[in-house]
Design an enzyme around this catalytic site. Structure first.
Site, PDB file in Angstrom:
ATOM      1  N   SER A 142       0.880  -1.169   0.000  1.00 34.46           N
ATOM      2  CA  SER A 142       0.000   0.000   0.000  1.00 34.46           C
ATOM      3  C   SER A 142       0.914   1.214   0.000  1.00 34.46           C
ATOM      4  O   SER A 142       2.097   1.106   0.379  1.00 34.46           O
ATOM      5  CB  SER A 142      -0.848   0.000   1.273  1.00 34.46           C
ATOM      6  OG  SER A 142      -1.447   1.264   1.487  1.00 34.46           O
ATOM      7  N   TYR A 155      -2.235  -0.798  10.444  1.00 30.76           N
ATOM      8  CA  TYR A 155      -2.209  -1.019   8.988  1.00 30.76           C
ATOM      9  C   TYR A 155      -0.881  -0.533   8.412  1.00 30.76           C
ATOM     10  O   TYR A 155      -0.233  -1.231   7.624  1.00 30.76           O
ATOM     11  CB  TYR A 155      -3.396  -0.267   8.364  1.00 30.76           C
ATOM     12  CG  TYR A 155      -3.611  -0.499   6.886  1.00 30.76           C
ATOM     13  CD1 TYR A 155      -4.316  -1.616   6.428  1.00 30.76           C
ATOM     14  CD2 TYR A 155      -3.136   0.411   5.943  1.00 30.76           C
ATOM     15  CE1 TYR A 155      -4.527  -1.814   5.063  1.00 30.76           C
ATOM     16  CE2 TYR A 155      -3.349   0.215   4.592  1.00 30.76           C
ATOM     17  CZ  TYR A 155      -4.051  -0.905   4.149  1.00 30.76           C
ATOM     18  OH  TYR A 155      -4.260  -1.102   2.801  1.00 30.76           O
TER      19      TYR A 155
HETATM   20  P1  NAD Z   1     -11.820  -5.853  -0.027  1.00 34.79           P
HETATM   21  O1  NAD Z   1     -12.458  -5.643   1.304  1.00 34.79           O
HETATM   22  O2  NAD Z   1     -12.623  -5.582  -1.262  1.00 34.79           O
HETATM   23  O3  NAD Z   1     -11.228  -7.336  -0.118  1.00 34.79           O
HETATM   24  C1  NAD Z   1     -10.552  -7.917   0.970  1.00 34.79           C
HETATM   25  C2  NAD Z   1     -10.519  -9.422   0.784  1.00 34.79           C
HETATM   26  O4  NAD Z   1      -9.834 -10.003   1.914  1.00 34.79           O
HETATM   27  C3  NAD Z   1     -11.920 -10.058   0.763  1.00 34.79           C
HETATM   28  O5  NAD Z   1     -11.926 -11.118  -0.180  1.00 34.79           O
HETATM   29  C4  NAD Z   1     -12.061 -10.610   2.173  1.00 34.79           C
HETATM   30  O6  NAD Z   1     -12.999 -11.689   2.289  1.00 34.79           O
HETATM   31  C5  NAD Z   1     -10.625 -11.064   2.434  1.00 34.79           C
HETATM   32  N1  NAD Z   1     -10.340 -11.290   3.852  1.00 34.79           N
HETATM   33  C6  NAD Z   1     -10.470 -10.424   4.890  1.00 34.79           C
HETATM   34  N2  NAD Z   1     -10.160 -11.035   6.054  1.00 34.79           N
HETATM   35  C7  NAD Z   1      -9.800 -12.303   5.733  1.00 34.79           C
HETATM   36  C8  NAD Z   1      -9.376 -13.436   6.497  1.00 34.79           C
HETATM   37  N3  NAD Z   1      -9.257 -13.386   7.835  1.00 34.79           N
HETATM   38  N4  NAD Z   1      -9.108 -14.588   5.842  1.00 34.79           N
HETATM   39  C9  NAD Z   1      -9.249 -14.683   4.486  1.00 34.79           C
HETATM   40  N5  NAD Z   1      -9.654 -13.640   3.722  1.00 34.79           N
HETATM   41  C10 NAD Z   1      -9.933 -12.478   4.335  1.00 34.79           C
HETATM   42  O7  NAD Z   1     -10.502  -4.946   0.008  1.00 34.79           O
HETATM   43  P2  NAD Z   1      -9.514  -4.400  -1.132  1.00 34.79           P
HETATM   44  O8  NAD Z   1      -9.611  -2.927  -1.098  1.00 34.79           O
HETATM   45  O9  NAD Z   1      -9.686  -5.133  -2.410  1.00 34.79           O
HETATM   46  O10 NAD Z   1      -8.106  -4.780  -0.470  1.00 34.79           O
HETATM   47  C11 NAD Z   1      -7.272  -5.821  -0.965  1.00 34.79           C
HETATM   48  C12 NAD Z   1      -5.842  -5.555  -0.537  1.00 34.79           C
HETATM   49  O11 NAD Z   1      -5.391  -4.324  -1.123  1.00 34.79           O
HETATM   50  C13 NAD Z   1      -5.647  -5.395   0.985  1.00 34.79           C
HETATM   51  O12 NAD Z   1      -4.449  -6.011   1.372  1.00 34.79           O
HETATM   52  C14 NAD Z   1      -5.567  -3.886   1.156  1.00 34.79           C
HETATM   53  O13 NAD Z   1      -4.835  -3.548   2.307  1.00 34.79           O
HETATM   54  C15 NAD Z   1      -4.836  -3.495  -0.111  1.00 34.79           C
HETATM   55  N6  NAD Z   1      -5.002  -2.092  -0.498  1.00 34.79           N
HETATM   56  C16 NAD Z   1      -6.230  -1.566  -0.751  1.00 34.79           C
HETATM   57  C17 NAD Z   1      -6.342  -0.217  -1.103  1.00 34.79           C
HETATM   58  C18 NAD Z   1      -7.668   0.425  -1.417  1.00 34.79           C
HETATM   59  O14 NAD Z   1      -7.727   1.680  -1.503  1.00 34.79           O
HETATM   60  N7  NAD Z   1      -8.733  -0.322  -1.628  1.00 34.79           N
HETATM   61  C19 NAD Z   1      -5.195   0.573  -1.177  1.00 34.79           C
HETATM   62  C20 NAD Z   1      -3.951  -0.003  -0.909  1.00 34.79           C
HETATM   63  C21 NAD Z   1      -3.865  -1.346  -0.568  1.00 34.79           C
END
Ligand code: NAD
Length: 260
Positions: A142, A155
């Site tokens: 991130s 985080y």
């Molecule tokens: P999201 O909430 O759409 O997806 C998260 C996924 O993780 C889901 O499939 C959820 O079921 C799974 N998950 C959560 N807890 C879990 C557990 N205990 N065991 C198994 N699966 C689990 O979120 P996203 O925005 O797509 O985020 C995905 C990744 O990208 C994360 O690591 C997040 O930190 C990172 N990220 C997101 C952003 C953003 O702005 N959306 C920015 C930078 C990094």
């Protein structure tokens, strides 16, 4: 491009992980999906991936806070596909609060899902990749793996940890032609982002759209929110032949956030 490769994508029932699963499948990889959600919806997603791309797609609901379930997840992947060539650590959660008010179980959960799970999947996947002398590990970092923001300390700590772990993995795994990199996105339009924006906007009694506009304008040099497809395209590039010599680094897909 990735015909026959076996890919495990954690957190692929939603958001960025789901887009990565779709894009890897489109390139011919077999996919082990993982994450939470409604069982019927997940089955619909799985079946649609098979229909659209003609590859084998399996699903495991392993909870990544439980080390023994991660063991099962990697075992299931290898038994289903006979190998594990691509590992994408993408599962995640977010909790926003000041350090001195942060829920203790929230710290534990964030560190477990983002950092410890990445260690466990990697340690279990490496022997299979070494056996075939080929592997691609992509960790979802991130912008918060490179810089901080207030009220996101666990985080930020976890994502900085993921960046460090990525470098260490690249050094150890390199001799077997295994690469390991972290993608560091800015604000990406996903359910996690929407939930966070809605919560913060409500807390400040503000309109969500206006709140998002301000967040993007404050952090991103480019005036738009990032799409999941952009992060997925970067992941596929790292897994392709073109990514063969990229290892131990971070790739920012952050619309210029960390250029400051
Ligand atoms: P999201 O909430 O759409 O997806 C998260 C996924 O993780 C889901 O499939 C959820 O079921 C799974 N998950 C959560 N807890 C879990 C557990 N205990 N065991 C198994 N699966 C689990 O979120 P996203 O925005 O797509 O985020 C995905 C990744 O990208 C994360 O690591 C997040 O930190 C990172 N990220 C997101 C952003 C953003 O702005 N959306 C920015 C930078 C990094």
């Amino acid at each position: 491009m990735l015909q026959g490769r076996a890919a495990l994508v954690t957190g692929s029932t939603s958001g960025i992980g789901l887009a990565i699963a779709e894009t890897l499948a489109a390139e011919g990889a077999r996919i082990m999906m993982n994450g939470f959600g409604d069982a019927d919806e997940i089955e619909d997603i799985r079946a649609a991936l098979v229909r659209r791309h003609g590859v084998e797609v399996r699903y495991s609901g392993a909870d990544l806070t439980e080390a023994d379930q991660i063991d099962g997840l990697v075992d299931d992947t290898v038994s289903a596909f006979g190998s594990l060539d691509i590992l994408v650590n993408c599962a995640g959660i977010q909790i926003i609060a000041p350090i001195d008010e942060f829920p203790l179980d929230g710290w534990d959960a964030i560190i477990a899902i983002h950092l410890s799970a990445t260690f466990h999947t990697t340690r279990l996947a490496l022997p299979h990749m070494k056996e075939r002398r080929w592997g691609r590990i992509v960790n979802m970092g991130s912008a918060h793996g490179l810089v901080a923001s207030p009220c996101k300390a666990p985080y930020v700590a976890a994502k900085h940890g993921v960046v460090g772990f990525t470098k260490a993995t690249a050094l150890e795994a390199g001799p077997w032609e295994i690469t390991c990199n972290a993608i560091c996105p800015g604000f990406v339009k996903t359910p996690m982002y929407d939930l966070q924006a809605e919560g913060l906007a409500a807390r400040e009694g503000r309109d969500v759209e206006e709140f998002v506009r301000e967040q993007v304008d404050t952090r991103h040099a480019l005036p738009h929110i990032i799409s999941v497809e952009e992060v997925a395209a970067t992941t596929v590039f790292l897994c392709s032949d073109g990514g063969r010599s990229i290892s131990g680094t971070t790739i920012s897909v952050d619309a210029g956030w960390t250029a400051i």
